[in-house]
Scaffold this motif. Structure first.
Motif, PDB file in Angstrom:
ATOM      1  N   HIS A  34       0.835  -1.184   0.000  1.00 13.64           N
ATOM      2  CA  HIS A  34       0.000   0.000   0.000  1.00 13.64           C
ATOM      3  C   HIS A  34       0.875   1.240   0.000  1.00 13.64           C
ATOM      4  N   ALA A  35       0.221   2.402  -0.136  1.00 15.09           N
ATOM      5  CA  ALA A  35       0.910   3.682  -0.113  1.00 15.09           C
ATOM      6  C   ALA A  35       0.362   4.508   1.039  1.00 15.09           C
ATOM      7  N   PHE A 128      -4.477  11.377  -1.875  1.00 13.78           N
ATOM      8  CA  PHE A 128      -3.447  11.557  -2.888  1.00 13.78           C
ATOM      9  C   PHE A 128      -3.393  10.296  -3.761  1.00 13.78           C
ATOM     10  N   LYS A 129      -4.204  10.263  -4.792  1.00  7.67           N
ATOM     11  CA  LYS A 129      -4.266   9.091  -5.669  1.00  7.67           C
ATOM     12  C   LYS A 129      -2.900   8.890  -6.332  1.00  7.67           C
ATOM     13  N   TRP A 142      -3.097   2.920  -6.684  1.00  5.17           N
ATOM     14  CA  TRP A 142      -3.627   3.184  -5.348  1.00  5.17           C
ATOM     15  C   TRP A 142      -4.480   4.447  -5.453  1.00  5.17           C
ATOM     16  N   ILE A 143      -5.711   4.265  -5.944  1.00  8.45           N
ATOM     17  CA  ILE A 143      -6.530   5.414  -6.309  1.00  8.45           C
ATOM     18  C   ILE A 143      -7.933   5.379  -5.704  1.00  8.45           C
ATOM     19  N   VAL A 152     -11.505  -0.614   1.024  1.00  6.13           N
ATOM     20  CA  VAL A 152     -11.334  -0.780  -0.424  1.00  6.13           C
ATOM     21  C   VAL A 152     -10.065  -1.587  -0.670  1.00  6.13           C
ATOM     22  N   ASP A 153      -9.952  -2.153  -1.849  1.00  2.00           N
ATOM     23  CA  ASP A 153      -8.813  -3.013  -2.161  1.00  2.00           C
ATOM     24  C   ASP A 153      -7.535  -2.236  -2.435  1.00  2.00           C
TER      25      ASP A 153
END
Length: 245
Positions: A34-35, A128-129, A142-143, A152-153
């Protein structure tokens, strides 16, 4: 003869073993990549805030080469400057955010960097997408922005903001640039020209005065007087000729 109560300890041991196995499987299983984002001052309207990002590597065959970020509403690309990044990586503004990239990182190495934002907007949270691009062309997106507390996934890095400090206000817009000294200046208004005097009257003005009725009367009187004089002279000559004959 054993009763059902005699089997309770064994059942409890079995459930405990299953639970331990499940927990162990979760612990040793691969963690979801993830971010994330954090802020030096996570308050609405905070100024000159450092935002630190971490994008976890999730490829076993290639390293991250670029991060593409869409800025949330209230932060414009020109309000962002790069503070720290992987060696030789450069930040480039885009219409809706920025891209940051360079030589591919080592496989399995997370992309960590930080930026400075002129001012955070007056909001409760900022998403921050982020798109991660790898050396082999793979892109991780990662949006997704969670709504109503749902999971969410592929969640976008989300920064939760605290209320603004007392007296905090939005930064005023940048002043207009000074005028270019080399640019031509606007023409200066000239004062109205005075009415021409009689001695400097234009030909049109003289023609107009000649057509004036009063000046025309003077001309008529002069013509009549000339006829009278000529008529009188003619009468005198005729009288003299008559006497001579």
């Amino acid at each position: 003869m054993r009763t059902s109560h005699d089997h309770l300890p064994f059942r409890r041991l079995g459930l405990a073993a299953v639970g331990s196995a499940v927990l162990l499987g979760i612990a040793v299983g691969p963690a979801a990549a993830h971010a994330e984002v954090s802020a030096s001052d996570p308050r609405a309207l905070a100024e000159n805030v450092t935002l630190s990002f971490t994008s976890e590597a999730e490829s076993d065959t290639a390293g991250i080469t670029e991060l593409r970020v869409v800025l949330p509403q209230g932060i414009t690309p020109d309000a962002v400057t790069l503070k720290e990044a992987p060696q030789d990586w450069k930040l480039t503004a885009t219409p809706d955010g920025y891209s940051l990239g360079g030589a591919a990182l080592a496989t399995g190495t997370d992309a960590e960097y930080s930026i400075t934002v002129r001012q955070l907007p007056d909001a409760r949270s900022l998403a921050f997408k982020t798109l991660e691009t790898y050396g082999d062309g793979k892109v991780s997106r990662w949006i997704e922005v969670p709504a109503d507390g749902r999971k969410v996934d592929n969640p976008a890095p989300l920064l939760t903001l605290q209320p603004a400090a007392p007296g905090a206000k939005p930064i005023a817009a940048s002043p207009s640039p000074p005028p270019d000294p080399g640019a031509p200046s606007a023409p200066t208004a000239q004062p109205s020209s005075p009415a021409p005097s009689a001695s400097t009257a234009s030909p049109d003005a003289e023609a107009a005065s000649a057509a004036d009725p009063e000046s025309g009367n003077g001309v008529i009187v002069a013509v009549v007087a000339a006829f009278v004089v000529l008529g009188g002279a003619g009468a005198v000559r005729w009288t003299r000729r008559s006497r001579q004959t």
